[in-house]
Design a protein around this motif. Structure first.
Motif, PDB file in Angstrom:
ATOM      1  N   UNK A  80       0.811  -1.225   0.000  1.00 57.93           N
ATOM      2  CA  UNK A  80       0.000   0.000   0.000  1.00 57.93           C
ATOM      3  C   UNK A  80       0.842   1.272   0.000  1.00 57.93           C
ATOM      4  N   UNK A  81       2.126   1.163   0.370  1.00 57.64           N
ATOM      5  CA  UNK A  81       2.996   2.339   0.377  1.00 57.64           C
ATOM      6  C   UNK A  81       3.733   2.501  -0.945  1.00 57.64           C
ATOM      7  N   UNK A  82       3.572   1.517  -1.827  1.00 54.94           N
ATOM      8  CA  UNK A  82       4.317   1.538  -3.083  1.00 54.94           C
ATOM      9  C   UNK A  82       3.371   1.723  -4.260  1.00 54.94           C
ATOM     10  N   UNK A  83       3.663   2.676  -5.074  1.00 59.26           N
ATOM     11  CA  UNK A  83       2.863   2.928  -6.266  1.00 59.26           C
ATOM     12  C   UNK A  83       3.803   3.095  -7.453  1.00 59.26           C
ATOM     13  N   UNK A  84       3.362   2.666  -8.601  1.00 63.98           N
ATOM     14  CA  UNK A  84       4.139   2.967  -9.806  1.00 63.98           C
ATOM     15  C   UNK A  84       3.717   4.328 -10.313  1.00 63.98           C
ATOM     16  N   UNK A  86      10.121   7.174   5.380  1.00 58.11           N
ATOM     17  CA  UNK A  86       8.981   7.848   4.760  1.00 58.11           C
ATOM     18  C   UNK A  86       7.849   8.040   5.761  1.00 58.11           C
ATOM     19  N   UNK A  87       7.567   6.999   6.523  1.00 58.85           N
ATOM     20  CA  UNK A  87       6.488   7.070   7.504  1.00 58.85           C
ATOM     21  C   UNK A  87       6.811   8.082   8.589  1.00 58.85           C
ATOM     22  N   UNK A  88       8.071   8.146   9.009  1.00 58.48           N
ATOM     23  CA  UNK A  88       8.457   9.126  10.050  1.00 58.48           C
ATOM     24  C   UNK A  88       8.341  10.556   9.538  1.00 58.48           C
ATOM     25  N   UNK A  89       8.734  10.758   8.286  1.00 60.65           N
ATOM     26  CA  UNK A  89       8.628  12.092   7.697  1.00 60.65           C
ATOM     27  C   UNK A  89       7.170  12.548   7.628  1.00 60.65           C
ATOM     28  N   UNK A  90       6.290  11.650   7.172  1.00 62.91           N
ATOM     29  CA  UNK A  90       4.879  11.995   7.083  1.00 62.91           C
ATOM     30  C   UNK A  90       4.289  12.310   8.460  1.00 62.91           C
ATOM     31  N   UNK A  91       4.728  11.557   9.463  1.00 67.17           N
ATOM     32  CA  UNK A  91       4.241  11.812  10.832  1.00 67.17           C
ATOM     33  C   UNK A  91       4.692  13.175  11.327  1.00 67.17           C
ATOM     34  N   UNK A  92       5.930  13.545  11.007  1.00 66.36           N
ATOM     35  CA  UNK A  92       6.436  14.841  11.471  1.00 66.36           C
ATOM     36  C   UNK A  92       5.731  16.004  10.766  1.00 66.36           C
ATOM     37  N   UNK A  93       5.328  15.790   9.519  1.00 61.05           N
ATOM     38  CA  UNK A  93       4.701  16.855   8.760  1.00 61.05           C
ATOM     39  C   UNK A  93       3.175  16.884   8.895  1.00 61.05           C
TER      40      UNK A  93
END
Length: 299
Positions: free
Chosen positions: A190-194, A291-298
């Motif tokens: 679910x975190x990967x998209x083309x 990636x998940x940590x960055x999204x949480x911080x933002x």
């Protein structure tokens, strides 16, 4: 008659070293397995190393019920242990069939399987024949990290002994005689998209190789990613503009595009869809965590 001649034990050691598959006739059954003579030496095969006729998960109980029919049965086996000092030779039908199974399997194959038992780090599963539902002898590990894209605290949260599952072959290690299975690979990450999935047909007409307007949200993502340990650089790639705002929230994906020195990430901020080329030697699981940590911080 069983002999204890030196040449017999040398032959047993040779079979062990070469990994040869041999014909073996069961002479009698005891509570732990079966015995018979191979190359002049009495060998023992535990029930756990047998698979002929196995249709469930408790081998000992099944074979006890067949105690009257097992003597005289011929099986293909491998010698898996020889101890000359204690005069013991251990045989395995499962190892012989496993070798054949690995020759026929490759990563990405989808198989039907049965969960045999659970361990703290995952579950051991056996492959089923889709035609007969018999266990084929091919077996291996379904690691807890391969049970779901979501976090699985303990294996029993995902599977139970006796469960019939469909899973993918993640890897086949012929040298170590191991097969690794995955449930989560039956679904897309679910975190990967083309990029093709993310960019609609209408959107592709607006794709530019050089970014024009960089939203603050994209700049924030770049800055936060560069703070993560192990990420060497974040460079802007292609950019596209949505014709309508899909979401005001910042979104970030890992693309399936392969780079030699890192990964391609895709971010959406309002109407702007932006590629980010991340240079790093980190593996994909660590990048996903970043990636998940960055999204949480933002958020």
């Amino acid at each position: 008659m069983v002999t204890l001649q030196t040449e017999d034990w040398l032959a047993a050691l040779k079979m062990l070293q070469e990994g040869s598959v041999e014909d073996f006739e069961i002479s009698f059954v005891n509570r732990g397995g079966v015995r018979g003579v191979l190359a002049g030496i009495e060998g023992f095969m535990p029930f756990s190393k047998m698979c002929t006729g196995l249709s469930g998960i408790n081998a000992a109980q099944q074979y006890k019920s067949l105690v009257s029919t097992l003597p005289g049965l011929n099986l293909r086996v491998k010698v898996v242990s020889v101890d000359v000092d204690s005069r013991t030779m251990i045989l395995s039908e499962r190892a012989a069939i496993m070798e054949d199974a690995m020759d026929k399997l490759k990563a990405g194959d989808v198989v039907d399987a049965v969960v045999r038992n659970l361990v703290p780090y995952g579950a051991f599963v056996s492959i089923k024949d889709p035609q007969t539902s018999e266990l084929t002898g091919g077996h291996g590990l379904l690691h807890i990290s391969d049970m779901s894209w979501d976090h699985v605290a303990v294996p029993e949260d995902a599977v139970q002994p006796g469960d019939e599952i469909q899973c993918k072959i993640k890897a086949v290690d012929k040298e170590r005689q191991r097969i690794y299975f995955s449930l989560k690979l039956m679904e897309d990450d679910p975190l990967t998209q083309t990029l093709d999935k993310l960019f609609s047909v209408d959107l592709r007409d607006t794709v530019t190789e050089v970014p024009v307007n960089i939203p603050q949200g994209v700049k924030d993502i770049c800055a936060e990613l560069e703070k993560e340990e192990g990420i060497d650089s974040v460079v802007l790639g292609r950019q596209a503009e949505e014709r309508r705002v899909v979401s005001q929230d910042l979104e970030l994906w890992i693309s399936k595009e392969v780079l030699e020195d890192g990964y391609v990430l895709v971010t959406r901020a309002g109407r702007t869809v932006q590629e980010l080329k991340v240079t790093t030697k980190l593996d994909v699981d660590v990048i996903k965590s970043a990636v998940q940590k960055v999204l949480q911080r933002l958020a």
